[in-house]
Design a protein around this motif. Structure first.
Motif, PDB file in Angstrom:
ATOM      1  N   GLY A  46       0.820  -1.210   0.000  1.00  0.00           N
ATOM      2  CA  GLY A  46       0.000   0.000   0.000  1.00  0.00           C
ATOM      3  C   GLY A  46       0.846   1.250   0.000  1.00  0.00           C
ATOM      4  N   THR A  47       0.172   2.385   0.076  1.00  0.00           N
ATOM      5  CA  THR A  47       0.812   3.692  -0.009  1.00  0.00           C
ATOM      6  C   THR A  47       0.361   4.548   1.163  1.00  0.00           C
ATOM      7  N   ALA A  48       1.290   5.373   1.675  1.00  0.00           N
ATOM      8  CA  ALA A  48       0.968   6.315   2.746  1.00  0.00           C
ATOM      9  C   ALA A  48       1.539   7.677   2.389  1.00  0.00           C
ATOM     10  N   VAL A  49       0.859   8.728   2.839  1.00  0.00           N
ATOM     11  CA  VAL A  49       1.322  10.101   2.647  1.00  0.00           C
ATOM     12  C   VAL A  49       1.545  10.691   4.030  1.00  0.00           C
ATOM     13  N   ALA A  50       2.733  11.291   4.229  1.00  0.00           N
ATOM     14  CA  ALA A  50       3.087  11.864   5.526  1.00  0.00           C
ATOM     15  C   ALA A  50       3.492  13.314   5.360  1.00  0.00           C
ATOM     16  N   GLU A  51       3.369  14.071   6.464  1.00  0.00           N
ATOM     17  CA  GLU A  51       3.841  15.450   6.490  1.00  0.00           C
ATOM     18  C   GLU A  51       4.431  15.741   7.851  1.00  0.00           C
ATOM     19  N   CYS A  52       5.354  16.694   7.887  1.00  0.00           N
ATOM     20  CA  CYS A  52       5.964  17.106   9.137  1.00  0.00           C
ATOM     21  C   CYS A  52       5.163  18.267   9.717  1.00  0.00           C
ATOM     22  N   VAL A  53       4.938  18.205  11.024  1.00  0.00           N
ATOM     23  CA  VAL A  53       4.264  19.262  11.769  1.00  0.00           C
ATOM     24  C   VAL A  53       5.221  19.640  12.882  1.00  0.00           C
ATOM     25  N   GLY A  54       5.982  20.698  12.659  1.00  0.00           N
ATOM     26  CA  GLY A  54       7.058  21.021  13.580  1.00  0.00           C
ATOM     27  C   GLY A  54       8.117  19.939  13.472  1.00  0.00           C
ATOM     28  N   ALA A  55       8.520  19.374  14.613  1.00  0.00           N
ATOM     29  CA  ALA A  55       9.510  18.293  14.606  1.00  0.00           C
ATOM     30  C   ALA A  55       8.849  16.925  14.494  1.00  0.00           C
ATOM     31  N   ASP A  56       7.521  16.881  14.579  1.00  0.00           N
ATOM     32  CA  ASP A  56       6.790  15.610  14.543  1.00  0.00           C
ATOM     33  C   ASP A  56       6.302  15.297  13.131  1.00  0.00           C
ATOM     34  N   VAL A  57       5.986  14.026  12.903  1.00  0.00           N
ATOM     35  CA  VAL A  57       5.437  13.572  11.632  1.00  0.00           C
ATOM     36  C   VAL A  57       4.032  13.040  11.884  1.00  0.00           C
ATOM     37  N   ARG A  58       3.191  13.164  10.867  1.00  0.00           N
ATOM     38  CA  ARG A  58       1.863  12.563  10.954  1.00  0.00           C
ATOM     39  C   ARG A  58       1.485  12.010   9.599  1.00  0.00           C
ATOM     40  N   LEU A  59       0.763  10.885   9.616  1.00  0.00           N
ATOM     41  CA  LEU A  59       0.256  10.310   8.380  1.00  0.00           C
ATOM     42  C   LEU A  59      -0.986  11.090   7.975  1.00  0.00           C
ATOM     43  N   VAL A  60      -0.976  11.608   6.762  1.00  0.00           N
ATOM     44  CA  VAL A  60      -2.112  12.357   6.236  1.00  0.00           C
ATOM     45  C   VAL A  60      -3.151  11.390   5.690  1.00  0.00           C
ATOM     46  N   SER A  61      -2.686  10.371   4.973  1.00  0.00           N
ATOM     47  CA  SER A  61      -3.591   9.371   4.413  1.00  0.00           C
ATOM     48  C   SER A  61      -2.822   8.092   4.140  1.00  0.00           C
ATOM     49  N   TRP A  62      -3.564   7.005   3.938  1.00  0.00           N
ATOM     50  CA  TRP A  62      -2.959   5.731   3.597  1.00  0.00           C
ATOM     51  C   TRP A  62      -4.003   4.920   2.858  1.00  0.00           C
ATOM     52  N   ALA A  63      -3.534   4.043   1.965  1.00  0.00           N
ATOM     53  CA  ALA A  63      -4.437   3.216   1.163  1.00  0.00           C
ATOM     54  C   ALA A  63      -3.768   1.879   0.888  1.00  0.00           C
ATOM     55  N   PRO A  64      -4.433   0.784   1.257  1.00  0.00           N
ATOM     56  CA  PRO A  64      -3.855  -0.528   0.956  1.00  0.00           C
ATOM     57  C   PRO A  64      -3.938  -0.833  -0.535  1.00  0.00           C
ATOM     58  N   ALA A  65      -3.006  -1.642  -1.020  1.00  0.00           N
ATOM     59  CA  ALA A  65      -3.055  -2.110  -2.405  1.00  0.00           C
ATOM     60  C   ALA A  65      -4.176  -3.139  -2.521  1.00  0.00           C
TER      61      ALA A  65
END
Length: 156
Positions: A91-110
């Motif tokens: 699958g695929t995941a999209v992440a972004e940094c928020v300050g020094a932390d990371v968060r997953l914005v979205s994810w989708a299984p193949a």
């Protein structure tokens, strides 16, 4: 009386055939708009390009994602950074940094995979595990210099 019965039966059959033909033509005329995919079907490459595209300049309001409530008010006050897409066979995941932390914005299984576990963050790392016929695939990300980067799984 035999001739009347024949004419009535022939008329009834002609009306039934005509009604069926009109119905089939109407279904063909509107069928694609009812059963078709709006905008067409996208290829995997098109989906990956769309996921990798930078976020719009204006931030969208926080809303609950597939794994629970949106970011906390502390994280929401930080300006999200660059978004990056990470792909595995599962699958695929999209992440972004928020300050020094990371968060997953979205994810989708193949196809044929499911989401087994998600830690969406924001935190020092975020991860999603996809499970399917070829095994499990983990996407684990963190932030370095305000940019999402892949991290090796450490089995924890």
């Amino acid at each position: 009386m035999g001739r009347r019965t024949f004419l009535a039966t022939a008329g009834w059959l002609a009306a039934a055939v005509l009604a069926t033909l009109i119905g089939v033509a109407a279904i063909r005329l509107v069928g694609e708009s009812i059963t078709g995919t709006p905008g067409g079907v996208r290829s995997q490459a098109e989906v990956e390009r769309a996921l990798a595209a930078p976020a719009p300049a204006t931030p969208a309001p926080a809303s609950p994602g597939p794994a629970g409530p949106g970011p906390s008010s502390a994280a929401a006050s930080s300006t999200p950074g660059l978004r990056r897409s990470f792909s595995t066979p599962g699958g695929t995941a999209v992440a972004e940094c928020v300050g020094a932390d990371v968060r997953l914005v979205s994810w989708a299984p193949a196809q044929d995979y499911r989401v087994k576990d998600v830690d969406r963050g924001p935190d020092d790392d975020a991860e999603v595990t996809f499970a399917g016929p070829a095994g499990e695939f983990e996407v684990k990300v963190g932030c370095i210099g305000g940019e999402p980067v892949a991290r090796p799984g450490d089995g924890d």
